[in-house]
Scaffold this motif. Structure first.
Motif, PDB file in Angstrom:
ATOM      1  N   ALA A 121      26.139 -16.181  21.738  1.00  0.00           N
ATOM      2  CA  ALA A 121      25.660 -17.544  21.951  1.00  0.00           C
ATOM      3  C   ALA A 121      24.459 -17.576  22.886  1.00  0.00           C
ATOM      4  O   ALA A 121      23.624 -18.490  22.815  1.00  0.00           O
ATOM      5  CB  ALA A 121      26.782 -18.412  22.519  1.00  0.00           C
ATOM      6  N   PHE A 122      24.341 -16.563  23.722  1.00  0.00           N
ATOM      7  CA  PHE A 122      23.266 -16.557  24.703  1.00  0.00           C
ATOM      8  C   PHE A 122      21.894 -16.369  24.068  1.00  0.00           C
ATOM      9  O   PHE A 122      20.868 -16.617  24.707  1.00  0.00           O
ATOM     10  CB  PHE A 122      23.511 -15.486  25.768  1.00  0.00           C
ATOM     11  CG  PHE A 122      23.288 -15.984  27.166  1.00  0.00           C
ATOM     12  CD1 PHE A 122      24.201 -16.843  27.759  1.00  0.00           C
ATOM     13  CD2 PHE A 122      22.148 -15.641  27.875  1.00  0.00           C
ATOM     14  CE1 PHE A 122      23.985 -17.343  29.029  1.00  0.00           C
ATOM     15  CE2 PHE A 122      21.923 -16.128  29.147  1.00  0.00           C
ATOM     16  CZ  PHE A 122      22.837 -16.982  29.729  1.00  0.00           C
ATOM     17  N   VAL A 123      21.880 -15.948  22.826  1.00  0.00           N
ATOM     18  CA  VAL A 123      20.613 -15.834  22.111  1.00  0.00           C
ATOM     19  C   VAL A 123      19.906 -17.191  22.060  1.00  0.00           C
ATOM     20  O   VAL A 123      18.679 -17.276  22.123  1.00  0.00           O
ATOM     21  CB  VAL A 123      20.842 -15.299  20.678  1.00  0.00           C
ATOM     22  CG1 VAL A 123      19.551 -15.339  19.871  1.00  0.00           C
ATOM     23  CG2 VAL A 123      21.386 -13.870  20.731  1.00  0.00           C
ATOM     24  N   GLY A 124      20.692 -18.260  21.962  1.00  0.00           N
ATOM     25  CA  GLY A 124      20.114 -19.599  21.859  1.00  0.00           C
ATOM     26  C   GLY A 124      19.918 -20.313  23.178  1.00  0.00           C
ATOM     27  O   GLY A 124      19.521 -21.478  23.198  1.00  0.00           O
ATOM     28  N   VAL A 125      20.182 -19.627  24.291  1.00  0.00           N
ATOM     29  CA  VAL A 125      20.024 -20.236  25.608  1.00  0.00           C
ATOM     30  C   VAL A 125      18.605 -20.008  26.114  1.00  0.00           C
ATOM     31  O   VAL A 125      17.975 -18.991  25.819  1.00  0.00           O
ATOM     32  CB  VAL A 125      21.054 -19.641  26.603  1.00  0.00           C
ATOM     33  CG1 VAL A 125      20.816 -20.158  28.018  1.00  0.00           C
ATOM     34  CG2 VAL A 125      22.472 -19.961  26.143  1.00  0.00           C
ATOM     35  N   LEU A 131      22.618 -14.172  32.146  1.00  0.00           N
ATOM     36  CA  LEU A 131      24.077 -14.132  32.145  1.00  0.00           C
ATOM     37  C   LEU A 131      24.538 -12.957  32.995  1.00  0.00           C
ATOM     38  O   LEU A 131      24.118 -11.821  32.776  1.00  0.00           O
ATOM     39  CB  LEU A 131      24.610 -13.981  30.718  1.00  0.00           C
ATOM     40  CG  LEU A 131      26.126 -13.769  30.556  1.00  0.00           C
ATOM     41  CD1 LEU A 131      26.897 -14.980  31.073  1.00  0.00           C
ATOM     42  CD2 LEU A 131      26.477 -13.489  29.098  1.00  0.00           C
ATOM     43  N   LYS A 132      25.404 -13.234  33.956  1.00  0.00           N
ATOM     44  CA  LYS A 132      25.988 -12.204  34.809  1.00  0.00           C
ATOM     45  C   LYS A 132      27.463 -12.059  34.441  1.00  0.00           C
ATOM     46  O   LYS A 132      28.223 -13.029  34.505  1.00  0.00           O
ATOM     47  CB  LYS A 132      25.873 -12.575  36.285  1.00  0.00           C
ATOM     48  CG  LYS A 132      24.469 -12.968  36.741  1.00  0.00           C
ATOM     49  CD  LYS A 132      23.520 -11.796  36.746  1.00  0.00           C
ATOM     50  CE  LYS A 132      22.177 -12.197  37.343  1.00  0.00           C
ATOM     51  NZ  LYS A 132      21.200 -11.079  37.314  1.00  0.00           N
ATOM     52  N   GLY A 153      18.765  -7.999  21.453  1.00  0.00           N
ATOM     53  CA  GLY A 153      17.585  -8.048  22.301  1.00  0.00           C
ATOM     54  C   GLY A 153      17.827  -8.744  23.630  1.00  0.00           C
ATOM     55  O   GLY A 153      16.931  -9.407  24.174  1.00  0.00           O
ATOM     56  N   LEU A 154      19.029  -8.587  24.185  1.00  0.00           N
ATOM     57  CA  LEU A 154      19.395  -9.290  25.414  1.00  0.00           C
ATOM     58  C   LEU A 154      19.542  -8.361  26.622  1.00  0.00           C
ATOM     59  O   LEU A 154      20.087  -8.756  27.654  1.00  0.00           O
ATOM     60  CB  LEU A 154      20.713 -10.051  25.211  1.00  0.00           C
ATOM     61  CG  LEU A 154      20.695 -11.223  24.236  1.00  0.00           C
ATOM     62  CD1 LEU A 154      22.099 -11.763  24.023  1.00  0.00           C
ATOM     63  CD2 LEU A 154      19.770 -12.331  24.731  1.00  0.00           C
ATOM     64  N   GLN A 155      19.034  -7.133  26.517  1.00  0.00           N
ATOM     65  CA  GLN A 155      19.241  -6.178  27.604  1.00  0.00           C
ATOM     66  C   GLN A 155      18.731  -6.686  28.950  1.00  0.00           C
ATOM     67  O   GLN A 155      19.302  -6.385  29.996  1.00  0.00           O
ATOM     68  CB  GLN A 155      18.554  -4.839  27.292  1.00  0.00           C
ATOM     69  CG  GLN A 155      19.046  -4.145  26.024  1.00  0.00           C
ATOM     70  CD  GLN A 155      18.124  -4.394  24.855  1.00  0.00           C
ATOM     71  OE1 GLN A 155      17.679  -5.521  24.642  1.00  0.00           O
ATOM     72  NE2 GLN A 155      17.823  -3.346  24.096  1.00  0.00           N
ATOM     73  N   LYS A 156      17.635  -7.451  28.944  1.00  0.00           N
ATOM     74  CA  LYS A 156      17.042  -7.911  30.194  1.00  0.00           C
ATOM     75  C   LYS A 156      17.635  -9.236  30.678  1.00  0.00           C
ATOM     76  O   LYS A 156      17.373  -9.654  31.807  1.00  0.00           O
ATOM     77  CB  LYS A 156      15.532  -8.056  30.034  1.00  0.00           C
ATOM     78  CG  LYS A 156      14.811  -6.735  29.787  1.00  0.00           C
ATOM     79  CD  LYS A 156      13.307  -6.954  29.700  1.00  0.00           C
ATOM     80  CE  LYS A 156      12.575  -5.631  29.487  1.00  0.00           C
ATOM     81  NZ  LYS A 156      11.106  -5.830  29.404  1.00  0.00           N
TER      82      LYS A 156
END
Length: 202
Positions: A121-125, A131-132, A153-156
């Protein structure tokens, strides 16, 4: 009187009972239904049936759990329904909620905790929000989660932090966090657990 919540320990104590021992079992889930290892289900069911039918008293953490245990195992021992909870501080710290740059999840990383869906879901944030994730899991599970970050693609933007002691978590929630999530997914755990994480976040 011995109060026990660990199923194998309860079985051991009941099978090796000494004169005068009174065993009280805390029921917090039905293990043969929640196990991630189907091959263990039959063994766990036998173990649970023995414990419920031989313990001297039972403490349940939720009404739905008590309902299912009584249907499945027909225990005869006296019981008490005692939902779990959390201590609320007398004073809550004041925070500036005008801008949120971090979202926190603190807890287990098992699939039923919903962490996979949270990451997806964080892809759309908004990209300005990170996110921690505070918690730990076996190496193979962490490898799955790291591969998910790479694929999305959320590594960073998603950071995994090591498990913290309870006192450290309390300080983190009180001083650092502004927005915490409880991404539990529907399933058998939803029926048996109390949202302690939500209480602690609050």
């Amino acid at each position: 009187m011995i109060f026990v919540r660990h199923l194998k320990t309860a079985e051991f104590l009941l099978k090796n009972r000494r004169d005068g021992w009174k065993i009280v079992f805390e029921s917090h889930e039905i293990f043969y239904k929640t196990t991630l290892k189907p091959k263990l289900a039959a063994k766990l069911e036998r173990m649970e049936r023995f414990v419920y039918q031989n313990t001297d008293a039972i403490v349940y953490i939720s009404p739905t759990l008590q309902e299912d245990v009584e249907k499945l195992f027909s225990p005869k021992a006296p019981s008490l329904n005692l939902p779990t909870g959390a201590d609320f501080p007398k004073e809550c710290p004041q925070k500036d909620f005008s801008r949120i740059e971090e979202v926190y999840y603190v807890g287990g990383l098992f699939p039923w905790k919903g962490i996979d869906g949270l990451i997806e879901a964080f892809v759309g944030v908004d990209e300005g929000i990170s996110l921690k994730v505070v918690g730990e899991a076996p190496p193979e599970r962490m490898a799955q989660l790291m591969e998910m970050l790479r694929r999305l693609g959320l590594q960073k933007r998603v950071e995994f932090l090591p498990r913290m002691k309870q006192a450290e978590v309390k300080t983190l929630l009180a001083e650092k966090t502004k927005l915490c999530v409880l991404p539990n997914v529907p399933g058998v755990y939803e029926r048996y657990t109390m949202p302690l994480k939500m209480f602690e976040y609050m």
